[in-house]
Design an enzyme around this catalytic site. Sequence first.
Site, PDB file in Angstrom:
ATOM      1  N   HIS A 235      40.044  53.420  51.477  1.00  0.00           N
ATOM      2  CA  HIS A 235      39.361  52.441  51.429  1.00  0.00           C
ATOM      3  C   HIS A 235      38.572  52.637  50.901  1.00  0.00           C
ATOM      4  O   HIS A 235      37.531  52.509  51.560  1.00  0.00           O
ATOM      5  CB  HIS A 235      39.971  51.102  51.875  1.00  0.00           C
ATOM      6  CG  HIS A 235      39.487  49.775  51.122  1.00  0.00           C
ATOM      7  ND1 HIS A 235      39.036  49.441  50.276  1.00  0.00           N
ATOM      8  CD2 HIS A 235      39.878  48.778  52.344  1.00  0.00           C
ATOM      9  CE1 HIS A 235      39.617  47.962  49.772  1.00  0.00           C
ATOM     10  NE2 HIS A 235      39.510  47.651  50.628  1.00  0.00           N
TER      11      HIS A 235
ATOM     12  N   HIS B  32      47.167  47.764  46.699  1.00  0.00           N
ATOM     13  CA  HIS B  32      46.700  47.489  47.152  1.00  0.00           C
ATOM     14  C   HIS B  32      46.563  48.100  48.926  1.00  0.00           C
ATOM     15  O   HIS B  32      45.657  49.010  49.016  1.00  0.00           O
ATOM     16  CB  HIS B  32      46.018  45.713  47.850  1.00  0.00           C
ATOM     17  CG  HIS B  32      44.481  45.753  48.323  1.00  0.00           C
ATOM     18  ND1 HIS B  32      43.534  46.199  47.933  1.00  0.00           N
ATOM     19  CD2 HIS B  32      44.101  44.961  49.882  1.00  0.00           C
ATOM     20  CE1 HIS B  32      42.348  46.130  48.910  1.00  0.00           C
ATOM     21  NE2 HIS B  32      42.494  45.271  49.564  1.00  0.00           N
TER      22      HIS B  32
ATOM     23  N   CYS C  12      36.631  43.908  48.874  1.00  0.00           N
ATOM     24  CA  CYS C  12      37.632  44.900  48.053  1.00  0.00           C
ATOM     25  C   CYS C  12      38.108  44.685  47.140  1.00  0.00           C
ATOM     26  O   CYS C  12      38.483  45.534  46.566  1.00  0.00           O
ATOM     27  CB  CYS C  12      38.367  45.081  49.737  1.00  0.00           C
ATOM     28  SG  CYS C  12      37.481  44.832  51.105  1.00  0.00           S
TER      29      CYS C  12
END
Lengths: 399, 426
Positions: free
Chosen positions: B353, B316, B176
């Site tokens: 995401h 994030h 990620c």
Amino acid sequence: MKSAPHDVVVTGVGIVTCQGVGRAAHESLVTATEAPQAVVDNATYAPYPIHPLPEVDWSEQIPRRGDQRQMDQWQRLGVFTAGLALADAGLKDDADACATMDMIVAAGGGERDLAVDTLIIDEAANHNDRERLLNQKLMTELRPTLFLAQLSNLMAGNISIVHKVTGSSRTFMGEESAGISAVETAYGRIRAGQSTHALVGGAHVAERPDMHFVFEAINALAQGDRRSLWDRGGQAGGGIVLGSAAAFLVLESREHAEARGAPIYAVLDAVGGDRGPRGDGIMEDRLARMIETVPEPDLVLSGASGLIDLSARERHFLQKTLPKAALRGYSNVTGHGLEAQFPLGIALAALALKAKGVVPPLADGERKTTRQANRALVTTIGYVRGEGIAALSATGDRP
Amino acid sequence: MTRFTDHQGRPLVAVTGMGIVSSLGRGKADNWAALSGGRSGIHRITRFPTDDLSTRIAGTVEFIEVPLINATELSYAMARETTEEALAQAALSGDFDGPLFLAAPPIEAEWASRFAYADMARAIGAEGNAYERFNAVLRERADPDLHQSVLFGTISERLADRFVTRGLPVTLSTACASGATAIQLGVEAIRQGRTDRALTVATDGSVSAESLIRFSLLSALSTQNEPPERASRPFTRDRDGFVLAEGAATLVLESLESATARGATILGIIAGCGEKADHFHRTRSSPDGGPAIATIREALADAGLAPDAVGYINAHGTSTPENDKMEYLALSSVFGDALASIPVSSNKSMIGHTLTAAGAIEAVFSLMTMTSGTLPPTINHDVPDPAIPLDVVPNVKRDQTVTSVLSNSFGFGGQNACLVMMAEPA
């Protein structure tokens, strides 16, 4: 504030191939008087011959059984070999050095669960709603941890967990080019002073039908009993014989290595990578540009994949361009290691230079030499794309 | 430090072009209108059946045409579009002539291919496990399209050809954090002086039944399917996981000196990068937030910026119970009392995401936050987590000018990368 570039030196070598585990087994390979015996399994994955993994005691570098269980063979092999490199560099138990060490791993993907995939296609044969069947089977059959064993960046993740290498963690992908870019990037950063010490490498497992599937999509694999690297033209298949192999290197700036009194294997004088069309001698022109500034080597370690036409072209180019150098096709004794191929060649070069080895022919048709290796050139030409070279010398000889 | 160098005497790295695709749409204008308007791109999945799955929503990108249905084609197509947009904004035409750094998802064969090969294998009576049977089929007839679709180097190869980048492109995955790592590699290359410009691209078009189920089995995904646009709710008490999504972003990086010399418009500066790996666990972060804290501090130090000089934090903010808690811990450790006056919002509340692409998509949004004078909100913030007392710019955008942004990316495998971006120096 641009300072003079830093020398980049090799201070640690971790290596595992079908020839054995660790440095000693491979030092003897590059200093022997005769070509080593091929270690080949022609039968298990027939019609594809492969170079198998040697016997490895994983606990030597991955002491916790729990850690071993979280990985499959590909990640285990990488984590194990990274540990060998750290130990070889004398950094295994240096917590500070590991916590500030940069890491670049050249990775493919981990093993798929062959039993689950086989079960799913078998059940789907007589099922009229395959997508729903797939959902149900994946939900019930997939082991959650297996996902992590398949993830590309989890080889690096496991190296962090097992060996505490945490300065940074980057995973490069893209077949052979991943290994070339990994070394090129670590080299560039150390040279520019952006990094002082780095762990770089990759691993490859040949005993994987799910990976044979990738190569076989363009019929790239050799079929039938394995033949010597440069002699596969008349054989069925594409010529590649895969090898289970891994190589990790500890690269440091010379200052960093000398400050801690680390023995130096060799100096990495240049690393280059490029890509592009390959027809009409364009690939050869590119290779020529990459090596034109490199001092003439006495040893060329070619990572030729075995792919028939491409390997013949590489051999012809190297013989013509560097006629005095001893050309050695190391994939003949290790197999093709894909992402690990380029680091593997550099590891072998570092061992040969340190030992001032007179490297024996590694494949049929290679000329014997009496010259010790003082300067080595490593090549890797991707079986589909990407080319890389590295120049190493015993004492430093930057172009 | 001169006009063109930073506090360490290194070349300043400017952004001169940006492109973006997400579930919110195609291009910067549409994306920013939706993002600043607090609109969600999360929807019910139509790509594959989900009625028997616990998660049935995602932020997939369905509006890009691809010649073949697979993750490689979609990831490439999005990367091509965002790169075209970025180069147009940078007013660069012709050969790019700089290195390419691409964050791309690890890709495997599609199940549709496996089923097709299984059928062909049955027709010829092939034996063995699934792949041994497929290989028997391939020995009779090669499949170059399949081959290209399962090579990790395909996307960067095609981008390199199309935009004529220089040298061997890097394809990377730091989970990620990948998008941020791609940008970091571009910054490093320019600071090394080996290039005046770098193309940094991140793309992820890899949502499939198997990828969804894999994350689902790790209990990472939200199961609050109804309504889909409400599922991603970072920093709330009832957050229960992230929402898988797709997208891509491209940033054209140039040394400020060469960008200025050619009269390019400067969209912002990538002032600092930080990274640090975590050895605690394969999917969980160190409970003390140590590596995340070190990453943020390193990025700030690299930028030569004191914590209290940060104007806005692009979190994030995945909406998983663990990330949001750990991220708050890390931020409060680094920023202390100053955190109370720094707005922190999560783009993922709207776009989900985007995994490999997230770091770069959120860098583009961070730069647009500075150039627009508007802070994008964290939507779905109805039940704040009392343990996370952040100013998350709840639910509605805020007009506020900021000149420095921290963007965080934390991922599986102990990956942490942070970027500090600043407005063009006066």
